[in-house]
Design a protein around this motif. Structure first.
Motif, PDB file in Angstrom:
ATOM      1  N   ASN A   1       6.649 -20.392  12.202  1.00 27.42           N
ATOM      2  CA  ASN A   1       7.324 -19.108  12.323  1.00 27.42           C
ATOM      3  C   ASN A   1       6.475 -18.073  11.592  1.00 27.42           C
ATOM      4  O   ASN A   1       6.594 -17.884  10.382  1.00 27.42           O
ATOM      5  CB  ASN A   1       8.726 -19.178  11.732  1.00 27.42           C
ATOM      6  N   LEU A   2       5.595 -17.414  12.316  1.00 23.81           N
ATOM      7  CA  LEU A   2       4.666 -16.468  11.708  1.00 23.81           C
ATOM      8  C   LEU A   2       5.389 -15.321  11.014  1.00 23.81           C
ATOM      9  O   LEU A   2       4.885 -14.780  10.016  1.00 23.81           O
ATOM     10  CB  LEU A   2       3.717 -15.925  12.786  1.00 23.81           C
ATOM     11  N   ASP A   3       6.549 -14.954  11.512  1.00 25.11           N
ATOM     12  CA  ASP A   3       7.255 -13.797  10.966  1.00 25.11           C
ATOM     13  C   ASP A   3       7.583 -13.932   9.485  1.00 25.11           C
ATOM     14  O   ASP A   3       7.696 -12.927   8.776  1.00 25.11           O
ATOM     15  CB  ASP A   3       8.549 -13.547  11.748  1.00 25.11           C
ATOM     16  N   ILE A   4       7.758 -15.164   9.018  1.00 24.70           N
ATOM     17  CA  ILE A   4       8.135 -15.326   7.614  1.00 24.70           C
ATOM     18  C   ILE A   4       6.959 -15.790   6.745  1.00 24.70           C
ATOM     19  O   ILE A   4       7.157 -16.197   5.602  1.00 24.70           O
ATOM     20  CB  ILE A   4       9.332 -16.286   7.446  1.00 24.70           C
TER      21      ILE A   4
ATOM     22  N   SER B   1       4.767 -21.035   6.458  1.00 27.43           N
ATOM     23  CA  SER B   1       5.576 -21.279   7.652  1.00 27.43           C
ATOM     24  C   SER B   1       4.723 -21.705   8.851  1.00 27.43           C
ATOM     25  O   SER B   1       5.225 -21.778   9.967  1.00 27.43           O
ATOM     26  CB  SER B   1       6.362 -20.015   8.006  1.00 27.43           C
TER      27      SER B   1
ATOM     28  N   TYR C   1      -3.421 -12.770   7.404  1.00 27.97           N
ATOM     29  CA  TYR C   1      -2.237 -12.062   7.906  1.00 27.97           C
ATOM     30  C   TYR C   1      -2.209 -10.627   7.380  1.00 27.97           C
ATOM     31  O   TYR C   1      -1.977  -9.675   8.140  1.00 27.97           O
ATOM     32  CB  TYR C   1      -0.985 -12.824   7.473  1.00 27.97           C
TER      33      TYR C   1
ATOM     34  N   LYS D   1      -5.259 -11.541  14.292  1.00 31.88           N
ATOM     35  CA  LYS D   1      -4.394 -12.007  15.382  1.00 31.88           C
ATOM     36  C   LYS D   1      -4.138 -13.509  15.258  1.00 31.88           C
ATOM     37  O   LYS D   1      -5.081 -14.296  15.159  1.00 31.88           O
ATOM     38  CB  LYS D   1      -5.041 -11.706  16.730  1.00 31.88           C
TER      39      LYS D   1
ATOM     40  N   HIS E   1      -0.049 -18.707  18.801  1.00 30.13           N
ATOM     41  CA  HIS E   1       0.692 -19.964  18.711  1.00 30.13           C
ATOM     42  C   HIS E   1       0.608 -20.726  20.029  1.00 30.13           C
ATOM     43  O   HIS E   1       0.914 -20.180  21.095  1.00 30.13           O
ATOM     44  CB  HIS E   1       2.161 -19.694  18.367  1.00 30.13           C
TER      45      HIS E   1
ATOM     46  N   PRO F   1      14.545 -20.985   9.134  1.00 34.63           N
ATOM     47  CA  PRO F   1      13.657 -20.163   9.987  1.00 34.63           C
ATOM     48  C   PRO F   1      12.492 -20.967  10.532  1.00 34.63           C
ATOM     49  O   PRO F   1      11.807 -20.510  11.461  1.00 34.63           O
ATOM     50  CB  PRO F   1      13.187 -19.054   9.046  1.00 34.63           C
TER      51      PRO F   1
END
Length: 293
Positions: A162-165, A171, A207, A212, A215, A288
């Motif tokens: 989950n890259l967002d976290i 993650s 990040y 970029k 996934h 997550p």
């Protein structure tokens, strides 16, 4: 050794990669596609090393430069490496200053456009490299899903990243990660100050720089539960340190650190009790980082 790594004497001991001398034994059967360098580091890893090596040599994608960095093993690891020596591009055996240093030695020797790192007790799926190459874009980080295995050999859970976290915690699944070599040249390699969460600190730097991430939604790597990262509390402490270094000190980082420690201790307390189902419910429905059993 005929390679050069220049250390920057700053707060973070992050070496910047320079061009390495060409020591690569060319695979005469590799004729198509970009060159992919795969690095395995090992120290007294005879128990699983052969499975790791065979998973790399058995890839459907053939344009691979395989590099093994041994830390001076005293068990049967060297004999296993020699067994496959004709199919390994480069291997060295010498003492190092820890995992980060061993990773960096391999990166300095790598000549591929794309670099993957596979630990000596993990193994790739047969199509792992092929899938990464199919999605490769210059100056990117590619990563996929992981199948975990219990120490007794039984299948555990699968994990999706989950890259967002990533700004909160590790993650992504580092054994699935493949990095464009240009990124190591531009942003540096592994920080020698990190003994456990060096992979998180590196990926967080990428990040934060706006790199970029791509996934691939498939199982790429199989990973045994345990190893150095089993020191969970030590990992959390280094994650906290990395966030402050890379993103700047914030009180939210300290609060999240306390939350992860509490979450871990509660999870440990529930294991092997009638309430263990709560852990599985959290991991599959609420976490997550989704896990599948």
């Amino acid at each position: 050794m005929l390679t050069s790594i220049k250390l920057i004497e700053e707060t973070m001991m992050v070496p910047i990669l320079e061009e390495s001398s060409s020591l690569t034994r060319i695979d005469k059967n590799a004729k198509e596609g970009i060159l992919v360098s795969i690095i395995t580091i090992v120290y007294n890893g005879e128990k699983y090393l052969e499975q790791t090596i065979r998973s790399v040599l058995g890839q459907s994608y053939k344009n691979i430069q395989y590099i093994i960095i041994d830390g001076g093993s005293t068990d049967g690891s060297i004999e296993i490496i020699r067994k496959y020596e004709s199919q390994i591009a480069i291997w060295i055996s010498e003492p190092d200053r820890g995992i980060s240093d061993a990773f960096n030695k391999g990166i300095a020797l790598a000549t591929g456009d794309l670099i993957g790192i596979l630990n000596a007790d993990d193994w790739y799926e047969p199509e792992a490299v092929s899938k990464m190459v199919a999605h490769f874009k210059p100056d990117s980080v590619l990563h996929g899903n992981t199948q975990y295995w219990n120490e007794n050999g039984s299948r555990a859970h699968q994990a999706k990243p989950n890259l967002d976290i990533l700004p909160l915690e590790m993650s992504l699944n580092h054994p699935t990660v493949f990095v464009s070599k240009n990124l190591y040249k531009r942003y540096g390699v592994f920080d020698l100050n990190y003994k456990l969460a060096m992979d998180y600190q590196l990926l967080l730097r990428f990040y934060a720089a706006g790199v970029k991430f791509i996934h691939i939604d498939d199982i790429v790597t199989n990973m045994r539960l345990g190893g150095v990262s089993a020191n969970i509390e030590g990992c959390y402490l280094e994650v906290f340190k990395a966030k402050n270094e890379v993103l700047g000190f914030r009180i939210s980082h300290k609060l999240y650190y306390y939350w992860t420690i509490m979450r871990y201790k509660v999870s440990q307390g529930l294991e092997n009790t009638p309430l263990a189902f709560i852990n599985r419910l959290y991991r599959t429905r609420m976490s997550p980082i989704k896990k599948q059993y």
